[in-house]
Design an enzyme around this catalytic site. Structure first.
Site, mmCIF file in Angstrom:
data_model
loop_
_atom_site.group_PDB
_atom_site.id
_atom_site.type_symbol
_atom_site.label_atom_id
_atom_site.label_comp_id
_atom_site.label_asym_id
_atom_site.label_seq_id
_atom_site.Cartn_x
_atom_site.Cartn_y
_atom_site.Cartn_z
ATOM 1 N N SER A 18 53.153 10.786 52.521
ATOM 2 C CA SER A 18 52.154 10.728 53.561
ATOM 3 C C SER A 18 51.835 9.127 53.810
ATOM 4 C CB SER A 18 50.816 11.153 52.880
ATOM 5 O OG SER A 18 50.430 10.542 51.739
ATOM 6 N N GLU A 22 59.244 6.583 54.755
ATOM 7 C CA GLU A 22 59.572 7.901 55.381
ATOM 8 C C GLU A 22 58.267 8.786 55.501
ATOM 9 O OE1 GLU A 22 62.412 8.233 57.138
ATOM 10 O OE2 GLU A 22 64.127 7.202 56.181
ATOM 11 N N CYS A 29 58.681 17.375 57.481
ATOM 12 C CA CYS A 29 58.099 16.202 58.356
ATOM 13 C C CYS A 29 58.848 16.321 59.428
ATOM 14 C CB CYS A 29 58.721 14.706 57.695
ATOM 15 S SG CYS A 29 60.535 14.687 57.214
ATOM 16 N N GLU A 71 48.811 15.712 61.481
ATOM 17 C CA GLU A 71 50.221 16.359 61.303
ATOM 18 C C GLU A 71 49.498 17.814 60.668
ATOM 19 O OE1 GLU A 71 52.298 14.794 57.966
ATOM 20 O OE2 GLU A 71 54.325 15.801 58.582
#
Ligand code: NAP
Length: 455
Positions: free
Chosen positions: A207, A228, A262, A360
């Site tokens: 995160s 990432e 993701c 998200e």
């Protein structure tokens, strides 16, 4: 939350683990440092053999590794087995290509001879998430170990058995003791490890807050990081698109890994001319999905990994609904069973100010946006703070070219879903992170690019 295996399909605690204390961490760091001093001198052919042996083990025991993944984080067993196979693929890829990726690169200068040499940095810490509990680790480990670095893994606290299995695979494959170690530690112990002078760099997949925290510590120590992070990937469908293919792929692209990827497509941005049809067909496909036990091969969608993930997701959905969004299917947790089950959900109609703008949705929730034309679609796609991947559907080459050029993301896939592939670099821009994994770019992240000039 402690370090534990808790079955997401039942809520049952299967096994708990004590985090390492500071003496045990010290012993592991000392071992890693000693290992690096000799491992860095091993020939590349030897490292390739070990990595190919790891691939053999992954392929041979993929079902048992798959079962550990499914037990700990709830992905369907079939997808877990496929994940073990993909790990073997990335091992074989770097075993074959690392020698050419890391070969000296000559340059013509005023020297009699000048070139670039790639050398390992040393101990690299990888802080990894639970969602692809094998793949995330192998896509770090394969290039890092081929480059002569040694790896330290801090895996997510809910996948300790995966973390230990990976350490075991690499040891069984022949990598010398200490070249790859799992540290069973909590997030609050990461700072001390990153700050240790023997640790030269770190990578984190997870995160934004975790990434920012790791990068802040590494920044104070002037150490390199690769991050990432999250994404809210757009999936754009223009009027000329092959609608059958787009709708089928939309289902997979949103629901892969029970919606917890993701690079899952999260925002479906569809032009008005085909929006009704797209919506109707998407809902139809969602209606027939089987939700249930992830060990059952007929299951399409299993549970979310933890109760916390489910709560976070549901909170976002409920805010959207309160603010006026329309629920086309799903919309609240399945309370008729134990475990963290959330049904595949589709929401549409987002008045300004809902979380659909910039959050998200880490679970099986599709957000459906309607736009007038491509211009508006690109603006909508670029309107979040993320920039990981994007999928866009059109049969018009000029449109495709414009989408490739103007979408702000680390990857654009035309007429296909965003996926990772060892042969292509993977990573994000904006708040989705920086640096790249996989391909030649990935193996160059944790090396000293040494300039050599000889007269
Ligand atoms: P998370 O909470 O950030 O956890 C990821 C890892 O970071 C875990 O090992 C976690 O340890 C550790 N961690 C958490 N807070 C930390 C801190 N302050 N300092 C150091 N380490 C810390 O992530 P998540 O919510 O479980 O995972 C989902 C997120 O990962 C999503 O945003 C998803 O998009 C992203 N993700 C990105 C990619 C990519 O390649 N871009 C791939 C997969 C997932 P504990 O488990 O002990 O807390």
């Amino acid at each position: 939350m402690g370090i534990a295996t808790i079955n997401p399909a039942t809520g049952e605690t299967i096994k708990t683990f004590e985090p390492l204390n500071s003496e045990s961490i010290e012993a592991k760091l000392a071992l890693a440092q000693r290992a690096f001093e000799s491992y860095r001198k091993t020939p590349m052919t030897q490292r390739s053999q070990w990595l190919n042996a790891a691939a053999d083990i992954l392929e041979r025991d993929k079902v048992s590794f798959g079962k550990i993944m499914t037990l700990e984080m709830g992905k369907t067993l079939k997808s877990a087995i496929a994940e073990a196979e993909k790990c073997a693929l990335v091992c074989r890829y770097y075993a074959e290509h690392a020698p050419e990726f890391l070969a000296d690169v000559p340059a013509t200068t005023d020297a009699s001879k000048s070139f670039v040499r790639y050398q390992p940095l040393g101990l690299i810490l990888a802080v990894m998430p639970w969602n692809f509990p094998f793949w995330q680790v192998f896509r770090f480990a394969a290039p890092a170990l081929m480059a002569g670095n040694v790896g330290l893994l801090k895996h997510a606290s809910n996948v300790p058995q995966c973390a230990l299995a990976i350490e075991e695979i690499l040891a069984q494959a022949g990598f010398p003791e200490g070249v790859f170690q799992t540290l069973l530690i909590g997030a609050n112990q990461v700072k001390a490890v990153v700050s240790d002078p023997r640790v030269k760099a770190a990578t984190l997949t997870g995160s934004e807050p975790a990434g920012a925290s790791l990068a802040a510590t590494a920044g104070e120590q002037l150490k390199k990081t690769v991050l990432e992070l999250g994404g809210s990937d757009p999936f754009i469908v223009l009027e000329s698109a092959d609608l059958d293919a787009a709708v089928s792929t939309a289902v997979t692209a949103r629901l892969i890994n029970n919606g917890q990827s993701c690079i899952a497509a999260k925002r479906f941005i569809v032009v008005d001319a085909i929006a009704d049809e797209f919506e109707r067909r998407l809902v139809e496909k969602y209606q027939v999905l089987k939700i249930g036990d992830p060990m059952d091969e007929n299951t399409d969608v299993g549970p979310l990994a933890t109760p916390g993930i489910l709560e976070d997701l549901d909170k976002l959905v409920q805010i959207c609904i309160e603010k006026g969004s329309k629920v086309l299917i799903g919309g609240k947790p399945l309370s008729d069973r134990p475990g963290n089950f959330y049904p595949p959900t589709i929401l549409s109609n987002f008045p300004p100010g809902t979380p659909a703008d910039d959050e998200e949705f880490f679970g099986p929730v599709a957000l459906l946006f309607r736009v007038k034309d491509m211009e508006e679609a690109i603006a909508k796609a670029n309107s979040t703070s993320f920039g990981l991947g994007a999928s866009a559907w059109t049969t018009n080459e000029d449109e495709a070219e414009r989408l490739i050029e103007e979408i702000e993301a680390g990857a654009v896939f035309i007429n296909g879903m965003v996926k990772s592939d060892p042969r292509l670099p993977f990573g994000g821009i904006k708040r989705s992170g920086y640096g790249r994994e996989l391909a030649i770019q990935g193996i160059h992240e944790f090396v000293n690019v040494k300039t050599v000039w000889v007269k």
